[in-house]
Design a protein around this motif. Structure first.
Motif, PDB file in Angstrom:
ATOM      1  N   GLY A 143       0.850  -1.197   0.000  1.00 42.12           N
ATOM      2  CA  GLY A 143       0.000   0.000   0.000  1.00 42.12           C
ATOM      3  C   GLY A 143       0.882   1.242   0.000  1.00 42.12           C
ATOM      4  N   VAL A 144       0.417   2.277  -0.694  1.00 42.09           N
ATOM      5  CA  VAL A 144       1.141   3.555  -0.749  1.00 42.09           C
ATOM      6  C   VAL A 144       0.137   4.651  -0.382  1.00 42.09           C
ATOM      7  N   TRP A 145       0.469   5.442   0.624  1.00 43.59           N
ATOM      8  CA  TRP A 145      -0.474   6.411   1.195  1.00 43.59           C
ATOM      9  C   TRP A 145       0.122   7.800   1.071  1.00 43.59           C
ATOM     10  N   LEU A 146      -0.573   8.700   0.378  1.00 44.78           N
ATOM     11  CA  LEU A 146      -0.054  10.056   0.158  1.00 44.78           C
ATOM     12  C   LEU A 146      -0.907  11.059   0.929  1.00 44.78           C
ATOM     13  N   ALA A 147      -0.245  11.903   1.736  1.00 47.18           N
ATOM     14  CA  ALA A 147      -0.965  12.964   2.460  1.00 47.18           C
ATOM     15  C   ALA A 147      -1.216  14.117   1.496  1.00 47.18           C
ATOM     16  N   LEU A 148      -2.495  14.424   1.244  1.00 41.90           N
ATOM     17  CA  LEU A 148      -2.829  15.533   0.340  1.00 41.90           C
ATOM     18  C   LEU A 148      -2.896  16.862   1.087  1.00 41.90           C
ATOM     19  N   GLU A 149      -2.799  16.798   2.416  1.00 43.52           N
ATOM     20  CA  GLU A 149      -2.686  17.991   3.264  1.00 43.52           C
ATOM     21  C   GLU A 149      -1.932  17.555   4.521  1.00 43.52           C
ATOM     22  N   ASP A 150      -1.454  18.513   5.315  1.00 40.63           N
ATOM     23  CA  ASP A 150      -0.799  18.161   6.577  1.00 40.63           C
ATOM     24  C   ASP A 150      -1.815  17.413   7.444  1.00 40.63           C
ATOM     25  N   VAL A 151      -1.412  16.263   7.973  1.00 44.07           N
ATOM     26  CA  VAL A 151      -2.341  15.473   8.798  1.00 44.07           C
ATOM     27  C   VAL A 151      -2.283  16.008  10.226  1.00 44.07           C
ATOM     28  N   ARG A 152      -3.449  16.315  10.771  1.00 39.60           N
ATOM     29  CA  ARG A 152      -3.480  16.742  12.179  1.00 39.60           C
ATOM     30  C   ARG A 152      -3.766  15.527  13.056  1.00 39.60           C
ATOM     31  N   PRO A 153      -3.148  15.461  14.253  1.00 37.22           N
ATOM     32  CA  PRO A 153      -3.330  14.276  15.108  1.00 37.22           C
ATOM     33  C   PRO A 153      -4.797  14.001  15.436  1.00 37.22           C
ATOM     34  N   GLU A 154      -5.608  15.068  15.485  1.00 36.06           N
ATOM     35  CA  GLU A 154      -7.021  14.879  15.854  1.00 36.06           C
ATOM     36  C   GLU A 154      -7.892  14.498  14.651  1.00 36.06           C
ATOM     37  N   ALA A 155      -7.264  14.367  13.462  1.00 38.49           N
ATOM     38  CA  ALA A 155      -8.036  14.089  12.232  1.00 38.49           C
ATOM     39  C   ALA A 155      -8.120  12.591  11.922  1.00 38.49           C
ATOM     40  N   GLY A 156      -7.666  11.732  12.859  1.00 39.62           N
ATOM     41  CA  GLY A 156      -7.725  10.284  12.624  1.00 39.62           C
ATOM     42  C   GLY A 156      -6.641   9.813  11.680  1.00 39.62           C
ATOM     43  N   PRO A 157      -5.345  10.031  12.046  1.00 39.67           N
ATOM     44  CA  PRO A 157      -4.264   9.598  11.148  1.00 39.67           C
ATOM     45  C   PRO A 157      -4.277   8.088  10.911  1.00 39.67           C
ATOM     46  N   LEU A 158      -3.565   7.690   9.872  1.00 41.93           N
ATOM     47  CA  LEU A 158      -3.292   6.270   9.629  1.00 41.93           C
ATOM     48  C   LEU A 158      -2.594   5.720  10.879  1.00 41.93           C
ATOM     49  N   VAL A 159      -3.030   4.550  11.350  1.00 45.13           N
ATOM     50  CA  VAL A 159      -2.365   3.912  12.499  1.00 45.13           C
ATOM     51  C   VAL A 159      -1.776   2.588  12.025  1.00 45.13           C
ATOM     52  N   TYR A 160      -0.601   2.238  12.553  1.00 45.31           N
ATOM     53  CA  TYR A 160       0.012   0.970  12.147  1.00 45.31           C
ATOM     54  C   TYR A 160       0.801   0.393  13.304  1.00 45.31           C
ATOM     55  N   TYR A 161       1.145  -0.873  13.186  1.00 45.20           N
ATOM     56  CA  TYR A 161       1.833  -1.610  14.250  1.00 45.20           C
ATOM     57  C   TYR A 161       3.196  -2.036  13.703  1.00 45.20           C
ATOM     58  N   PRO A 162       4.266  -1.239  13.993  1.00 44.57           N
ATOM     59  CA  PRO A 162       5.578  -1.555  13.440  1.00 44.57           C
ATOM     60  C   PRO A 162       5.997  -2.992  13.748  1.00 44.57           C
ATOM     61  N   GLY A 163       6.497  -3.671  12.762  1.00 45.17           N
ATOM     62  CA  GLY A 163       6.993  -5.047  12.937  1.00 45.17           C
ATOM     63  C   GLY A 163       5.936  -6.114  12.740  1.00 45.17           C
ATOM     64  N   SER A 164       4.648  -5.718  12.711  1.00 44.15           N
ATOM     65  CA  SER A 164       3.582  -6.731  12.646  1.00 44.15           C
ATOM     66  C   SER A 164       3.526  -7.442  11.287  1.00 44.15           C
ATOM     67  N   HIS A 165       4.221  -6.904  10.282  1.00 42.07           N
ATOM     68  CA  HIS A 165       4.223  -7.575   8.961  1.00 42.07           C
ATOM     69  C   HIS A 165       4.893  -8.942   9.050  1.00 42.07           C
ATOM     70  N   ARG A 166       5.671  -9.176  10.142  1.00 41.05           N
ATOM     71  CA  ARG A 166       6.348 -10.486  10.264  1.00 41.05           C
ATOM     72  C   ARG A 166       5.477 -11.532  10.967  1.00 41.05           C
ATOM     73  N   LEU A 167       4.309 -11.134  11.448  1.00 38.97           N
ATOM     74  CA  LEU A 167       3.394 -12.112  12.069  1.00 38.97           C
ATOM     75  C   LEU A 167       2.887 -13.086  11.002  1.00 38.97           C
ATOM     76  N   PRO A 168       2.469 -14.295  11.428  1.00 39.35           N
ATOM     77  CA  PRO A 168       1.835 -15.184  10.439  1.00 39.35           C
ATOM     78  C   PRO A 168       0.595 -14.506   9.848  1.00 39.35           C
ATOM     79  N   VAL A 169       0.355 -14.756   8.567  1.00 42.87           N
ATOM     80  CA  VAL A 169      -0.830 -14.169   7.918  1.00 42.87           C
ATOM     81  C   VAL A 169      -2.083 -14.725   8.598  1.00 42.87           C
ATOM     82  N   LEU A 170      -2.978 -13.831   9.007  1.00 41.97           N
ATOM     83  CA  LEU A 170      -4.210 -14.260   9.686  1.00 41.97           C
ATOM     84  C   LEU A 170      -5.308 -14.458   8.637  1.00 41.97           C
ATOM     85  N   THR A 171      -5.912 -15.641   8.632  1.00 40.80           N
ATOM     86  CA  THR A 171      -6.995 -15.912   7.673  1.00 40.80           C
ATOM     87  C   THR A 171      -8.344 -15.844   8.391  1.00 40.80           C
ATOM     88  N   MET A 172      -9.400 -15.806   7.611  1.00 42.04           N
ATOM     89  CA  MET A 172     -10.743 -15.824   8.213  1.00 42.04           C
ATOM     90  C   MET A 172     -10.953 -17.126   8.975  1.00 42.04           C
TER      91      MET A 172
END
Ligand SMILES: O=C(O)CCC(=O)C(=O)O
Length: 307
Positions: A143-172
């Protein structure tokens, strides 16, 4: 030949370089700027890397905003595939700086296949894209995410969990759904809580991507991410998300696949306006007629630009 990567042809690598052994050796052999190498290291370590091209994307951000604003004035909250009518989104999706970094980090040639525009924070539940769009070999999606304006902390920024890409893939199925029964309800009831449990058990902590206009975040397919809570409902958070696949893979939707049936995709190629046939080791694989018909219908019902 994958640009910037000596001795690597498309299809030659069976795992993304950022997920394979010997990344440093491979980067050392690559004919690439240091900023691109740093990007690959960040993506390998955290599952998310920031690209900062200074002022270079500012004017493009404003054009993307101008070319998509009417959707939001008409009441949309998220706009799917606005690239078909927006030259500025197509310019961003095929930006050489983005394509070169992705080619270096993955060792195959990337192509953008989908866009999403947001006017406000998405507040999307935490998920990994590996449930929605995945590939064979695994990991060749980002995924590639481009900020079209300065993101304010109260505007619901993208949230992510560093390192979690190495977890086993979770299936339904691992989240508790009986095979072939995926619905929006059991996605919300089962998958959301299961991925939060997986993250808590692994001790992963959330981080907010509070980006400046023109900065770009790239995430790996299995990184847990979502939209954080909007604290101030009057704030906007204009942003563009692009999803990329890579050459010579089988593209499919894990959420809709079963043990016996892979729900294959015919992704669009934003660079050409056509689509990409799924391939295994260079050879086309079959696509169910229903999916082929859906791809043709989708193409015919949306006005496609001249390239
Ligand atoms: O922009 C956001 O808030 C989240 C986007 C997202 O999770 C996605 O596109 O997969």
């Amino acid at each position: 030949m994958v640009s910037g990567v000596k001795g690597a042809s498309a299809g030659a690598v069976s795992a993304p370089w950022i997920e394979a052994e010997g990344l440093e050796d491979r980067l050392a052999q690559a004919d690439a700027p240091e900023a691109h190498r740093a990007f690959a290291r960040d993506l390998a370590r955290d599952g998310l890397a920031i690209i900062d091209l200074g002022d270079e994307l500012l004017e493009l951000c404003s054009r993307i905003d101008a070319e998509t604003r009417h959707h939001f004035e008409a009441g949309a909250t998220r706009v799917h595939d606005a690239w078909r009518r927006s030259p500025a989104i197509r310019e961003m999706a095929t930006h050489p700086e983005i394509l070169a970094r992705l080619a270096l980090a993955y060792g195959r040639k990337p192509f953008p296949f989908q866009s999403l525009n947001f006017h406000r924070g998405s507040q999307q539940d935490v998920h990994a894209d590996t449930l929605h769009f995945h590939a064979e070999p695994a990991g060749f999606m980002c995924g590639v995410w481009l900020a079209l304006e300065d993101v304010r902390p109260e505007a619901g920024p993208l949230v992510y969990y560093p390192g979690s890409h190495r977890l086993p893939v979770l299936t339904m199925a691992q989240a508790g759904a009986a095979e072939g029964t995926t619905t929006v309800a059991n996605y919300n009831d089962l998958y959301g809580p299961a991925i939060l449990r997986q993250l808590a058990e692994g001790g992963f902590e959330p981080r907010l991507a509070v980006l400046k206009k023109g900065q770009v975040a790239v995430w790996a397919a299995n990184l847990a991410h979502g939209g954080s809570r909007i604290a101030d409902p009057d704030t906007t958070r204009r942003s563009l998300v692009l999803h990329y696949y890579f050459d010579d893979c089988v593209y499919y939707t894990p959420m809709l696949s079963t043990q016996d049936r892979q729900a294959r995709r015919l992704p669009a190629d934003i660079a050409t306006g056509g689509w990409r046939w799924p391939r295994r080791a260079g050879r086309r694989v079959t696509v169910p007629v229903r999916q082929l018909a859906a791809a043709i219908a989708y193409r015919l019902t949306r006005r496609t630009p001249r390239f």
